[in-house]
Design a protein around this motif. Structure first.
Motif, PDB file in Angstrom:
ATOM      1  N   GLU A 144      -8.525   4.500 -13.094  1.00 16.75           N
ATOM      2  CA  GLU A 144      -8.292   3.186 -12.305  1.00 16.75           C
ATOM      3  C   GLU A 144      -7.655   2.299 -13.527  1.00 16.75           C
ATOM      4  O   GLU A 144      -6.953   1.291 -12.960  1.00 16.75           O
TER       5      GLU A 144
ATOM      6  N   PHE B  34      -4.020   1.903 -14.052  1.00 20.79           N
ATOM      7  CA  PHE B  34      -3.323   0.967 -13.198  1.00 20.79           C
ATOM      8  C   PHE B  34      -3.626  -0.353 -12.954  1.00 20.79           C
ATOM      9  O   PHE B  34      -2.653  -1.290 -12.540  1.00 20.79           O
ATOM     10  N   THR B  35      -4.795  -0.889 -13.351  1.00 21.33           N
ATOM     11  CA  THR B  35      -5.037  -2.226 -13.137  1.00 21.33           C
ATOM     12  C   THR B  35      -4.394  -3.077 -14.364  1.00 21.33           C
ATOM     13  O   THR B  35      -4.344  -4.225 -14.374  1.00 21.33           O
TER      14      THR B  35
ATOM     15  N   LYS C  99      -1.042  -3.139  -6.792  1.00 22.48           N
ATOM     16  CA  LYS C  99      -2.544  -3.299  -6.432  1.00 22.48           C
ATOM     17  C   LYS C  99      -3.376  -2.024  -6.354  1.00 22.48           C
ATOM     18  O   LYS C  99      -2.973  -0.962  -6.113  1.00 22.48           O
ATOM     19  N   VAL C 100      -4.704  -2.135  -6.534  1.00 21.08           N
ATOM     20  CA  VAL C 100      -5.500  -0.917  -6.720  1.00 21.08           C
ATOM     21  C   VAL C 100      -6.854  -1.212  -5.781  1.00 21.08           C
ATOM     22  O   VAL C 100      -7.510  -2.273  -6.011  1.00 21.08           O
TER      23      VAL C 100
ATOM     24  N   ILE D  11      -2.143   1.197  -5.095  1.00 20.68           N
ATOM     25  CA  ILE D  11      -2.878   2.817  -5.519  1.00 20.68           C
ATOM     26  C   ILE D  11      -4.150   2.917  -4.971  1.00 20.68           C
ATOM     27  O   ILE D  11      -4.856   1.894  -4.934  1.00 20.68           O
TER      28      ILE D  11
ATOM     29  N   THR E 235     -11.318  -4.124  -4.084  1.00 22.23           N
ATOM     30  CA  THR E 235      -9.972  -4.103  -4.748  1.00 22.23           C
ATOM     31  C   THR E 235     -10.408  -4.715  -6.006  1.00 22.23           C
ATOM     32  O   THR E 235     -10.532  -5.574  -6.276  1.00 22.23           O
TER      33      THR E 235
END
Length: 337
Positions: free
Chosen positions: A134, A137-138, A144-145, A169, A251
């Protein structure tokens, strides 16, 4: 209401979205005829046809690249990367194209795609089926994750993600697919021995992106967690008897900083829990934000409880996970500081 596992809730979200909007398409490796390796898409091809739910070659870059082109054309692709560990060939497409399309086109194009990925361990899948990426991607502006922790949220968050105008994501913790995941367990009897059922509406509803949920109110320490670790945090609070407030982030990007800050200012202490490795994990960002916004309210150092800084250990999988014992020790540590 229906009683659903997380798998069933995710399938219901795609079903509802495909029924409401003919522009929603679902594709990926084995998602069509077979219904997905975890059966999340079972029955969708039979219901909506091969043009709207279809199989792809084993080529993650092509899956995501095709989805970006479809989104720019006006469709709403919801694609599956079979395991989060497989996403790296598509990382350039996600970072260089999907995340930037709105900005580089000055708003002429948007990229309403969802990339679903099973994440984390719990099925003895070893190093190539168990990673938690994660933080990769953040770090990327424009994405948005999302990481759900229960069937109700999984469906509502996925529908909201499909309806969102920008790329999302969507990380699905494998240990929560069929449950029940009792956070007290240090090890499972078998990964798929039982089923966690939750009340989930049959029809359309959304859970807003960017809004955390307080799963347990408390006044002594704030625990920040997401996905599987929410259940571990709840179990640790119960086992230790410490009056911990457990926040399910839901989120990661956008992050509900207001809920976090309000809680830490109330409790004066903070423990961050995630399954991914420690170094440069998302917990470091959480700790930095808490330090910045709550410094004068903190009564103890912020503590992170995470996976090891090692390649994923297949044989020691359940020792690698932050369990209730390790999280409980962190709670005691901050209370005694």
């Amino acid at each position: 209401m229906a009683r659903m596992t997380m798998i069933e809730a995710i399938r219901s979200a795609m079903d509802v979205s495909m029924r409401r909007d003919e522009n929603v398409v679902v594709f990926g490796e084995d998602v069509g005829y077979f219904g997905g390796v975890f059966r999340c898409t079972a029955g969708l091809q039979q219901k909506y046809g091969r043009n709207r739910c279809f199989d792809t070659p084993i080529n993650e870059s092509a899956i995501v690249g095709s989805a970006i082109g479809m989104a720019a054309y006006g469709l709403r692709p919801c694609v599956e990367v079979q395991f989060a560990d497989y996403v790296y060939p598509a990382y350039d497409q996600i970072v260089s194209e999907a995340a930037r399309l709105r900005y580089r086109s000055n708003g002429q194009f948007t990229c309403p795609i969802v990339i679903r990925m099973p994440t984390g361990g719990g099925i003895f899948g070893g190093q190539t089926h168990s990673q938690s990426p994660e933080a990769l991607f953040t770090h990327v502006a424009g994405l948005k994750v999302v990481v759900p922790s229960n069937p109700y949220d999984a469906k509502g968050l996925l529908i909201a993600s499909i309806e969102d105008p920008d790329p999302v994501i969507f990380l699905e913790p494998k240990r929560l697919y069929n449950g029940p995941f009792d956070g007290h367990y240090e090890r499972p009897v078998t990964p798929w021995s039982k089923h966690e059922l939750a009340d989930v509406p049959d029809g359309h509803y959304t859970v807003p992106l960017g809004k955390a949920e307080i799963r347990r109110e408390g006044s002594a320490v704030t625990v920040l967690a997401y996905g599987t670790m929410v259940h571990v945090a709840l179990a640790s609070a119960e086992d230790t008897g410490i009056d911990a407030e457990v926040i399910d982030l839901r989120t990661l990007l956008p992050l509900d900083l207001d809920t976090i800050v309000a809680s830490v200012k109330k409790t004066g202490r903070c423990v961050v829990v995630h399954e991914a490795t420690l170094t440069s994990g998302f917990g470091a960002e959480l700790a930095a934000l808490v330090q910045k916004h709550c410094f004068y309210h903190l009564e103890a150092p912020i503590v992170r409880v995470t996976g090891w800084d090692t390649p994923y250990p297949h044989a020691q999988e359940w020792d690698y996970f932050p369990g209730p014992k390790r999280v409980g020790e962190a709670l005691v540590e901050v209370m005694e500081a």
